[in-house]
Design a protein around this motif. Structure first.
Motif, PDB file in Angstrom:
ATOM      1  N   LYS A   4       0.814  -1.219   0.000  1.00  0.00           N
ATOM      2  CA  LYS A   4       0.000   0.000   0.000  1.00  0.00           C
ATOM      3  C   LYS A   4       0.852   1.275   0.000  1.00  0.00           C
ATOM      4  O   LYS A   4       0.434   2.310  -0.525  1.00  0.00           O
ATOM      5  N   VAL A   5       2.044   1.213   0.557  1.00  0.00           N
ATOM      6  CA  VAL A   5       2.874   2.413   0.645  1.00  0.00           C
ATOM      7  C   VAL A   5       3.438   2.831  -0.710  1.00  0.00           C
ATOM      8  O   VAL A   5       3.976   3.929  -0.846  1.00  0.00           O
ATOM      9  N   ARG A   6       3.309   1.985  -1.723  1.00  0.00           N
ATOM     10  CA  ARG A   6       3.813   2.332  -3.059  1.00  0.00           C
ATOM     11  C   ARG A   6       2.851   3.244  -3.825  1.00  0.00           C
ATOM     12  O   ARG A   6       3.214   3.815  -4.844  1.00  0.00           O
ATOM     13  N   ILE A   7       1.629   3.395  -3.312  1.00  0.00           N
ATOM     14  CA  ILE A   7       0.644   4.237  -3.986  1.00  0.00           C
ATOM     15  C   ILE A   7       0.956   5.700  -3.686  1.00  0.00           C
ATOM     16  O   ILE A   7       1.221   6.071  -2.549  1.00  0.00           O
ATOM     17  N   ARG A   8       0.914   6.516  -4.731  1.00  0.00           N
ATOM     18  CA  ARG A   8       1.154   7.949  -4.590  1.00  0.00           C
ATOM     19  C   ARG A   8      -0.182   8.667  -4.662  1.00  0.00           C
ATOM     20  O   ARG A   8      -0.977   8.419  -5.571  1.00  0.00           O
ATOM     21  N   ASN A   9      -0.444   9.551  -3.713  1.00  0.00           N
ATOM     22  CA  ASN A   9      -1.668  10.345  -3.760  1.00  0.00           C
ATOM     23  C   ASN A   9      -1.561  11.333  -4.906  1.00  0.00           C
ATOM     24  O   ASN A   9      -0.600  12.099  -4.984  1.00  0.00           O
ATOM     25  N   ARG A  10      -2.535  11.311  -5.792  1.00  0.00           N
ATOM     26  CA  ARG A  10      -2.537  12.206  -6.942  1.00  0.00           C
ATOM     27  C   ARG A  10      -3.877  12.908  -7.058  1.00  0.00           C
ATOM     28  O   ARG A  10      -4.913  12.358  -6.695  1.00  0.00           O
ATOM     29  N   CYS A  11      -3.842  14.118  -7.598  1.00  0.00           N
ATOM     30  CA  CYS A  11      -5.046  14.900  -7.818  1.00  0.00           C
ATOM     31  C   CYS A  11      -5.950  14.180  -8.811  1.00  0.00           C
ATOM     32  O   CYS A  11      -5.487  13.697  -9.843  1.00  0.00           O
ATOM     33  N   SER A  51      -6.125  16.828 -12.081  1.00  0.00           N
ATOM     34  CA  SER A  51      -4.958  17.063 -12.927  1.00  0.00           C
ATOM     35  C   SER A  51      -3.905  15.963 -12.867  1.00  0.00           C
ATOM     36  O   SER A  51      -3.026  15.924 -13.725  1.00  0.00           O
ATOM     37  N   GLY A  52      -3.932  15.126 -11.861  1.00  0.00           N
ATOM     38  CA  GLY A  52      -2.917  14.090 -11.713  1.00  0.00           C
ATOM     39  C   GLY A  52      -1.669  14.565 -10.996  1.00  0.00           C
ATOM     40  O   GLY A  52      -0.705  13.822 -10.860  1.00  0.00           O
ATOM     41  N   ARG A  53      -1.682  15.801 -10.514  1.00  0.00           N
ATOM     42  CA  ARG A  53      -0.519  16.373  -9.832  1.00  0.00           C
ATOM     43  C   ARG A  53      -0.238  15.610  -8.537  1.00  0.00           C
ATOM     44  O   ARG A  53      -1.147  15.388  -7.741  1.00  0.00           O
ATOM     45  N   PRO A  54       1.035  15.212  -8.291  1.00  0.00           N
ATOM     46  CA  PRO A  54       1.344  14.422  -7.109  1.00  0.00           C
ATOM     47  C   PRO A  54       1.641  15.235  -5.849  1.00  0.00           C
ATOM     48  O   PRO A  54       1.641  14.687  -4.756  1.00  0.00           O
ATOM     49  N   ARG A  55       1.878  16.526  -5.994  1.00  0.00           N
ATOM     50  CA  ARG A  55       2.254  17.332  -4.823  1.00  0.00           C
ATOM     51  C   ARG A  55       1.137  18.295  -4.447  1.00  0.00           C
ATOM     52  O   ARG A  55       0.253  18.584  -5.247  1.00  0.00           O
ATOM     53  N   ALA A  56       1.234  18.812  -3.220  1.00  0.00           N
ATOM     54  CA  ALA A  56       0.243  19.756  -2.687  1.00  0.00           C
ATOM     55  C   ALA A  56      -1.145  19.158  -2.788  1.00  0.00           C
ATOM     56  O   ALA A  56      -2.076  19.752  -3.299  1.00  0.00           O
ATOM     57  N   TYR A  57      -1.290  17.938  -2.276  1.00  0.00           N
ATOM     58  CA  TYR A  57      -2.514  17.143  -2.390  1.00  0.00           C
ATOM     59  C   TYR A  57      -3.305  17.242  -1.100  1.00  0.00           C
ATOM     60  O   TYR A  57      -2.775  17.030  -0.012  1.00  0.00           O
ATOM     61  N   SER A  80      -5.376  18.666  -5.847  1.00  0.00           N
ATOM     62  CA  SER A  80      -4.246  19.525  -5.521  1.00  0.00           C
ATOM     63  C   SER A  80      -4.715  20.945  -5.244  1.00  0.00           C
ATOM     64  O   SER A  80      -5.851  21.312  -5.562  1.00  0.00           O
ATOM     65  N   ARG A  81      -3.832  21.740  -4.695  1.00  0.00           N
ATOM     66  CA  ARG A  81      -4.168  23.120  -4.353  1.00  0.00           C
ATOM     67  C   ARG A  81      -4.476  23.941  -5.604  1.00  0.00           C
ATOM     68  O   ARG A  81      -5.347  24.810  -5.583  1.00  0.00           O
ATOM     69  N   ILE A  82      -3.802  23.629  -6.694  1.00  0.00           N
ATOM     70  CA  ILE A  82      -4.005  24.396  -7.924  1.00  0.00           C
ATOM     71  C   ILE A  82      -5.380  24.098  -8.514  1.00  0.00           C
ATOM     72  O   ILE A  82      -6.109  25.010  -8.922  1.00  0.00           O
ATOM     73  N   ALA A  83      -5.752  22.821  -8.540  1.00  0.00           N
ATOM     74  CA  ALA A  83      -7.069  22.444  -9.064  1.00  0.00           C
ATOM     75  C   ALA A  83      -8.165  22.987  -8.162  1.00  0.00           C
ATOM     76  O   ALA A  83      -9.210  23.441  -8.647  1.00  0.00           O
ATOM     77  N   LEU A  84      -7.928  22.980  -6.850  1.00  0.00           N
ATOM     78  CA  LEU A  84      -8.912  23.516  -5.911  1.00  0.00           C
ATOM     79  C   LEU A  84      -9.127  25.004  -6.145  1.00  0.00           C
ATOM     80  O   LEU A  84     -10.268  25.477  -6.188  1.00  0.00           O
TER      81      LEU A  84
END
Length: 101
Positions: free
Chosen positions: A57-64, A67-73, A80-84
């Motif tokens: 389970k730890v291999r899963i990356r949280n993505r928006c 947009s699919g952005r992996p950071r600022a989720y 993500s913050r940008i999509a929000l």
């Protein structure tokens, strides 16, 4: 937008985690059980190590989701913050107040 291949790889990992979830849980329960003999626990840990790495389970990356952005989720919103901010500016997020000056 994130690379489509990165998003698809993450989705594939989610499917593999779901597929192996019961097997991993059973093996981890055996490994963590202190009352069982050491040999049995060791065999369970070896079988756990033989499972695919992407089944963890730890291999899963949280993505928006947008947009699919992996950071600022934001976990609660799954974006993500940008999509929000973008959706908030358009008025698609109820109760969202964006300050501008």
């Amino acid at each position: 937008m994130a690379k489509v291949s990165a998003v698809e790889k993450n989705n594939r990992r989610r499917r593999v985690v779901k597929q192996y979830a019961n097997r991993r849980a059973r093996l981890k329960a055996i490994v963590m059980n202190q009352s069982l003999p050491l040999e049995e626990r060791f065999k369970a840990s070896v079988r756990l190590a033989e499972l695919p790495r992407n089944s963890s389970k730890v291999r899963i990356r949280n993505r928006c989701e947008v947009s699919g952005r992996p950071r600022a989720y934001y976990r609660k919103l799954k974006m993500s913050r940008i999509a929000l901010r973008e959706l908030g500016s358009l008025g698609h997020v109820p109760g969202f107040v964006k300050s501008s000056w």
